[in-house]
Design a protein around this motif. Structure first.
Motif, PDB file in Angstrom:
ATOM      1  N   GLY A  39     -13.209  36.261  15.656  1.00  0.00           N
ATOM      2  CA  GLY A  39     -13.998  35.718  14.552  1.00  0.00           C
ATOM      3  C   GLY A  39     -13.579  36.248  13.198  1.00  0.00           C
ATOM      4  N   ALA A  40     -12.526  37.081  13.162  1.00  0.00           N
ATOM      5  CA  ALA A  40     -12.085  37.655  11.888  1.00  0.00           C
ATOM      6  C   ALA A  40     -11.373  36.640  11.005  1.00  0.00           C
ATOM      7  CB  ALA A  40     -11.163  38.858  12.132  1.00  0.00           C
ATOM      8  N   GLY A  41     -10.884  35.543  11.622  1.00  0.00           N
ATOM      9  CA  GLY A  41     -10.173  34.517  10.857  1.00  0.00           C
ATOM     10  C   GLY A  41      -8.693  34.433  11.168  1.00  0.00           C
ATOM     11  N   LYS A  42      -8.237  35.100  12.223  1.00  0.00           N
ATOM     12  CA  LYS A  42      -6.808  35.142  12.529  1.00  0.00           C
ATOM     13  C   LYS A  42      -6.245  33.747  12.830  1.00  0.00           C
ATOM     14  CE  LYS A  42      -7.338  38.000  15.980  1.00  0.00           C
ATOM     15  NZ  LYS A  42      -8.822  38.080  15.962  1.00  0.00           N
ATOM     16  N   THR A  43      -6.928  33.015  13.714  1.00  0.00           N
ATOM     17  CA  THR A  43      -6.452  31.672  14.063  1.00  0.00           C
ATOM     18  C   THR A  43      -6.501  30.745  12.851  1.00  0.00           C
ATOM     19  OG1 THR A  43      -7.109  31.885  16.388  1.00  0.00           O
ATOM     20  CG2 THR A  43      -6.913  29.650  15.512  1.00  0.00           C
ATOM     21  N   THR A  44      -7.550  30.853  12.051  1.00  0.00           N
ATOM     22  CA  THR A  44      -7.657  30.015  10.850  1.00  0.00           C
ATOM     23  C   THR A  44      -6.539  30.337   9.868  1.00  0.00           C
ATOM     24  OG1 THR A  44     -10.054  30.072  11.154  1.00  0.00           O
ATOM     25  CG2 THR A  44      -9.252  29.204   9.074  1.00  0.00           C
ATOM     26  N   LEU A  45      -6.199  31.608   9.736  1.00  0.00           N
ATOM     27  CA  LEU A  45      -5.072  31.995   8.885  1.00  0.00           C
ATOM     28  C   LEU A  45      -3.778  31.364   9.381  1.00  0.00           C
ATOM     29  CD1 LEU A  45      -3.506  33.658   6.803  1.00  0.00           C
ATOM     30  CD2 LEU A  45      -3.669  35.628   8.333  1.00  0.00           C
ATOM     31  N   CYS A  46      -3.560  31.380  10.694  1.00  0.00           N
ATOM     32  CA  CYS A  46      -2.354  30.765  11.254  1.00  0.00           C
ATOM     33  C   CYS A  46      -2.302  29.268  10.924  1.00  0.00           C
ATOM     34  CB  CYS A  46      -2.315  30.962  12.767  1.00  0.00           C
ATOM     35  SG  CYS A  46      -1.920  32.632  13.298  1.00  0.00           S
ATOM     36  N   MET A  47      -3.427  28.577  11.086  1.00  0.00           N
ATOM     37  CA  MET A  47      -3.450  27.139  10.811  1.00  0.00           C
ATOM     38  C   MET A  47      -3.273  26.845   9.329  1.00  0.00           C
ATOM     39  SD  MET A  47      -6.073  25.434  13.548  1.00  0.00           S
ATOM     40  CE  MET A  47      -7.548  26.309  13.031  1.00  0.00           C
ATOM     41  N   ALA A  48      -3.776  27.743   8.485  1.00  0.00           N
ATOM     42  CA  ALA A  48      -3.550  27.575   7.042  1.00  0.00           C
ATOM     43  C   ALA A  48      -2.072  27.743   6.717  1.00  0.00           C
ATOM     44  CB  ALA A  48      -4.386  28.596   6.265  1.00  0.00           C
ATOM     45  N   ALA A  49      -1.444  28.769   7.294  1.00  0.00           N
ATOM     46  CA  ALA A  49      -0.029  29.042   7.022  1.00  0.00           C
ATOM     47  C   ALA A  49       0.873  27.938   7.554  1.00  0.00           C
ATOM     48  CB  ALA A  49       0.366  30.385   7.639  1.00  0.00           C
ATOM     49  N   ALA A  50       0.427  27.237   8.602  1.00  0.00           N
ATOM     50  CA  ALA A  50       1.221  26.148   9.182  1.00  0.00           C
ATOM     51  C   ALA A  50       0.949  24.803   8.514  1.00  0.00           C
ATOM     52  CB  ALA A  50       0.929  26.043  10.685  1.00  0.00           C
ATOM     53  N   GLY A  51       0.050  24.790   7.531  1.00  0.00           N
ATOM     54  CA  GLY A  51      -0.263  23.552   6.827  1.00  0.00           C
ATOM     55  C   GLY A  51      -1.224  22.650   7.575  1.00  0.00           C
ATOM     56  N   ILE A  52      -1.765  23.121   8.690  1.00  0.00           N
ATOM     57  CA  ILE A  52      -2.620  22.277   9.521  1.00  0.00           C
ATOM     58  C   ILE A  52      -3.952  21.979   8.839  1.00  0.00           C
ATOM     59  CG2 ILE A  52      -3.880  22.193  11.716  1.00  0.00           C
ATOM     60  CD1 ILE A  52      -1.572  23.839  12.927  1.00  0.00           C
ATOM     61  N   LEU A  53      -4.509  22.967   8.158  1.00  0.00           N
ATOM     62  CA  LEU A  53      -5.803  22.748   7.507  1.00  0.00           C
ATOM     63  C   LEU A  53      -5.724  21.683   6.415  1.00  0.00           C
ATOM     64  CD1 LEU A  53      -7.224  26.380   7.161  1.00  0.00           C
ATOM     65  CD2 LEU A  53      -7.596  24.718   8.989  1.00  0.00           C
ATOM     66  N   GLU A  54      -4.564  21.555   5.810  1.00  0.00           N
ATOM     67  CA  GLU A  54      -4.389  20.564   4.735  1.00  0.00           C
ATOM     68  C   GLU A  54      -4.288  19.143   5.262  1.00  0.00           C
ATOM     69  OE1 GLU A  54      -4.694  21.190   1.699  1.00  0.00           O
ATOM     70  OE2 GLU A  54      -4.479  23.358   1.580  1.00  0.00           O
ATOM     71  N   HIS A  55      -3.797  18.989   6.497  1.00  0.00           N
ATOM     72  CA  HIS A  55      -3.470  17.651   6.986  1.00  0.00           C
ATOM     73  C   HIS A  55      -4.278  17.184   8.188  1.00  0.00           C
ATOM     74  CE1 HIS A  55       0.066  16.945   4.395  1.00  0.00           C
ATOM     75  NE2 HIS A  55       0.219  18.242   4.460  1.00  0.00           N
ATOM     76  N   GLU A  56      -4.931  18.091   8.903  1.00  0.00           N
ATOM     77  CA  GLU A  56      -5.591  17.692  10.143  1.00  0.00           C
ATOM     78  C   GLU A  56      -7.089  17.975  10.165  1.00  0.00           C
ATOM     79  OE1 GLU A  56      -4.260  16.113  12.813  1.00  0.00           O
ATOM     80  OE2 GLU A  56      -2.423  15.852  11.673  1.00  0.00           O
ATOM     81  N   TYR A  57      -7.556  18.908   9.375  1.00  0.00           N
ATOM     82  CA  TYR A  57      -8.957  19.326   9.445  1.00  0.00           C
ATOM     83  C   TYR A  57      -9.709  18.893   8.189  1.00  0.00           C
ATOM     84  CZ  TYR A  57      -8.535  22.298  13.589  1.00  0.00           C
ATOM     85  OH  TYR A  57      -8.366  22.751  14.869  1.00  0.00           O
ATOM     86  N   PRO A 390     -19.750  24.983  19.405  1.00  0.00           N
ATOM     87  CA  PRO A 390     -18.943  25.931  20.171  1.00  0.00           C
ATOM     88  C   PRO A 390     -17.446  25.891  19.894  1.00  0.00           C
ATOM     89  CG  PRO A 390     -20.639  25.018  21.580  1.00  0.00           C
ATOM     90  CD  PRO A 390     -20.717  24.264  20.269  1.00  0.00           C
ATOM     91  N   ARG A 391     -16.899  24.704  19.665  1.00  0.00           N
ATOM     92  CA  ARG A 391     -15.439  24.616  19.515  1.00  0.00           C
ATOM     93  C   ARG A 391     -14.948  25.049  18.132  1.00  0.00           C
ATOM     94  NH1 ARG A 391     -13.474  22.416  24.094  1.00  0.00           N
ATOM     95  NH2 ARG A 391     -14.963  21.243  25.358  1.00  0.00           N
ATOM     96  N   TRP A 392     -15.894  25.358  17.229  1.00  0.00           N
ATOM     97  CA  TRP A 392     -15.471  25.908  15.944  1.00  0.00           C
ATOM     98  C   TRP A 392     -15.394  27.443  15.996  1.00  0.00           C
ATOM     99  CZ3 TRP A 392     -12.997  22.521  13.667  1.00  0.00           C
ATOM    100  CH2 TRP A 392     -13.461  21.238  13.408  1.00  0.00           C
ATOM    101  N   LEU A 393     -15.791  28.028  17.120  1.00  0.00           N
ATOM    102  CA  LEU A 393     -15.723  29.482  17.242  1.00  0.00           C
ATOM    103  C   LEU A 393     -14.284  29.929  17.463  1.00  0.00           C
ATOM    104  CD1 LEU A 393     -18.740  30.123  19.671  1.00  0.00           C
ATOM    105  CD2 LEU A 393     -18.755  30.163  17.171  1.00  0.00           C
ATOM    106  N   SER A 394     -14.019  31.202  17.183  1.00  0.00           N
ATOM    107  CA  SER A 394     -12.695  31.751  17.464  1.00  0.00           C
ATOM    108  C   SER A 394     -12.490  31.851  18.972  1.00  0.00           C
ATOM    109  CB  SER A 394     -12.558  33.149  16.861  1.00  0.00           C
ATOM    110  OG  SER A 394     -13.347  34.071  17.587  1.00  0.00           O
ATOM    111  N   ARG A 395     -11.234  32.099  19.407  1.00  0.00           N
ATOM    112  CA  ARG A 395     -10.952  32.205  20.841  1.00  0.00           C
ATOM    113  C   ARG A 395     -11.797  33.312  21.468  1.00  0.00           C
ATOM    114  NH1 ARG A 395      -7.184  30.860  24.960  1.00  0.00           N
ATOM    115  NH2 ARG A 395      -8.022  31.860  26.799  1.00  0.00           N
ATOM    116  N   GLY A 396     -11.858  34.447  20.827  1.00  0.00           N
ATOM    117  CA  GLY A 396     -12.631  35.549  21.373  1.00  0.00           C
ATOM    118  C   GLY A 396     -14.106  35.233  21.464  1.00  0.00           C
ATOM    119  N   GLU A 397     -14.637  34.551  20.454  1.00  0.00           N
ATOM    120  CA  GLU A 397     -16.046  34.153  20.481  1.00  0.00           C
ATOM    121  C   GLU A 397     -16.310  33.114  21.575  1.00  0.00           C
ATOM    122  OE1 GLU A 397     -17.574  34.643  15.894  1.00  0.00           O
ATOM    123  OE2 GLU A 397     -16.152  33.051  16.344  1.00  0.00           O
ATOM    124  N   ARG A 398     -15.358  32.197  21.752  1.00  0.00           N
ATOM    125  CA  ARG A 398     -15.513  31.198  22.818  1.00  0.00           C
ATOM    126  C   ARG A 398     -15.492  31.868  24.194  1.00  0.00           C
ATOM    127  NH1 ARG A 398     -11.384  28.636  19.901  1.00  0.00           N
ATOM    128  NH2 ARG A 398     -10.028  28.449  21.717  1.00  0.00           N
TER     129      ARG A 398
END
Length: 478
Positions: A39-57, A390-398
């Motif tokens: 839940g710290a934001g690690k996965t979200t950081l990865c998706m931001a760095a890959a440009g996914i948040l700009e184009h898919e979310y 539920p699916r918006w939670l981090s992997r660890g939270e899920r």
């Protein structure tokens, strides 16, 4: 090469920012190791760095992400970015779409416009370094979690991008598989690849990382040379798990009239013509805490699925609290055995965390449902996420949510397939403490794990599987 400047992001339906004013610069050829609590934001950081948040979310975004000097928003599509950045997600099944392992890898190679001879050569090389040659004709959906993870990594390597972003790439891998991935990434780094890696196995990747980044609450808490950052005591509790004092032999296991809760005799199971279990004999009694260990594909998950009726024996018998698991309804077996899946997403269907946990409570008619719900959420650290999707939670939270759903149904036997996947050292200890408390209440705990440390320091009995057979069964109480 990648630049994040003041990035803030909140998922649709999210009640808090997943990233908050985060800035990070990644240089060409650098390997950055990112860690932190779930839940710290690690996965979200990865998706931001890959440009996914700009184009898919959807969601609310602020700040700027630059890839190779160009704003991520300016790329026409995510496909254009994928020629520069390859990403391995924390859920491997989300990236598997073809009917065989070979087709998955070929699909990526063919996108590069290589000659048939080059494709054949690179296919063989990638399958060899990811140890997939023997699985090339297997259907990806029929593989173990660790095997699926290796297929996704192989497909990403086949794209040949200069930037690799890997979100928990070894979470479901055994020791041998983890060392193989470390070796592959060292070779890629030596060739000048840029690597962003989120992991909890810090000790395995220490020699690879140029910089250690610790995240918490959507922000970067610390960043710098690995040895310097890892020297902080609070950081060490996250990256280096400590399970001292968990195991307690002073409390004898309760008796069940001399009868095991689960009894397995001569169990065999085949996937088509492929044998997965061969001649397994096993008894599990009330109050035991058992670890099942072994390499990926050794039959661990196949075995435990028989306990809840998700698989039926090809030969042999499985008896659960007096019921024949080959003929009993899954709902009948659920009163005795609860299973936490290796991939927690397979368990979710409700709109909120509270509804997800509450379903099992209501279905089994457990008294004082609200009290049980609140207690389970508190134990698993999910009180803050009560109304979240539920699916918006981090992997660890899920992962913790999946455990909470089973705990709430109060079964006699709790079976967990890799329950510490995606959790840091501190959270892993918390899960083990919860399981040890449940054992003291008389429940049997059966846990599939790749962590020898957890098996040896937390459990009372270790079953080792090899090639679909039980190679050893050792009681730690003796």
């Amino acid at each position: 090469m990648i630049e994040l400047e003041g990035v803030t992001y909140c998922y649709p339906q999210g009640g808090r920012d997943a990233l908050s004013g985060l800035s990070l610069s990644v240089s060409p050829g650098e390997c950055i190791f990112i860690t932190g609590p779930s839940g710290a934001g690690k996965t979200t950081l990865c998706m931001a760095a890959a440009g996914i948040l700009e184009h898919e979310y959807g969601g609310k975004k602020d700040g700027r992400v630059t890839i190779n000097g160009k704003d991520a928003k300016e790329y026409p599509s995510l496909s254009d970015i994928s020629t520069l950045v390859g990403m391995v997600f924390d859920d491997p099944e989300a990236q598997l779409i073809f009917t065989t392992v070979e087709e998955e890898i070929l699909s990526a190679l063919e996108r590069r416009g290589l000659s048939p001879a080059e494709i054949e050569e690179r296919l063989a090389s990638i399958m060899e370094i990811t140890h997939l040659s023997a699985l090339k004709d297997r259907a990806p959906h029929a593989l173990s979690g660790g095997q699926k993870q290796r297929v996704v990594l192989a497909t990403t390597l086949a794209l040949g991008t200069d930037i690799l972003i890997l979100d928990e790439p070894t979470a479901e891998l055994d020791e041998q598989g983890t060392e193989s991935i470390v070796s592959v990434l060292k070779d890629l780094k030596a060739k000048g690849k840029t690597i962003i890696l989120t992991e909890h196995k810090y000790s395995r990747f220490r020699d690879l990382a140029d910089r250690l980044v610790v995240m918490e609450g959507g922000r970067i808490r610390a960043s710098g040379p690995p040895d310097q950052i890892a020297g902080d005591e609070s950081v060490r509790r996250i990256i280096l798990p400590d399970f001292s004092g968990i195991r307690d032999f002073s409390v004898p296991p309760p008796q069940n009239g001399g009868k095991p809760l689960i009894s397995v005799r001569g169990l065999e199971h085949c996937y088509g013509d492929v044998p997965a279990l061969q001649g397994v004999n096993l008894d599990i009694s009330a109050g035991e805490f058992i670890a099942i260990v072994g390499e990926n594909g050794s039959g661990k998950t196949t075995l435990i699925k028989h306990f809840v009726g998700l698989l039926r024996p090809t030969r042999g018998t499985v008896t659960v609290d007096g019921k024949n698991a080959a003929t009993a309804q899954v709902s009948e077996l659920a009163h005795t055995v609860g299973l936490v899946f290796q991939n927690p997403d397979h368990m979710f269907f409700a709109n909120t965390v509270a509804e997800e946990i509450g379903f099992g409570i209501a279905n089994l008619g457990i008294p004082e449902p609200e009290k049980v719900l609140e207690g389970v959420m508190e134990k698993t650290g999910l009180s803050h996420a009560r109304d979240l999707y539920p699916r918006w939670l981090s992997r660890g939270e899920r992962q913790r949510l999946a455990i909470a759903c089973v705990l709430a149904m109060q079964p006699k036997v709790i079976v967990l397939d890799e329950p510490t996947t995606g959790l840091d050292g501190r959270e892993s200890r918390e899960i083990m403490e919860i399981l040890k408390h449940l054992q003291r209440d008389g429940r049997a705990i059966v846990m599939v794990t790749h962590s020898r440390q957890i098996a040896e320091e937390c459990t009372d009995r270790i079953i080792t599987m090899e090639g679909g057979k039980i190679a050893s069964d050792i009681s730690r109480r003796d």
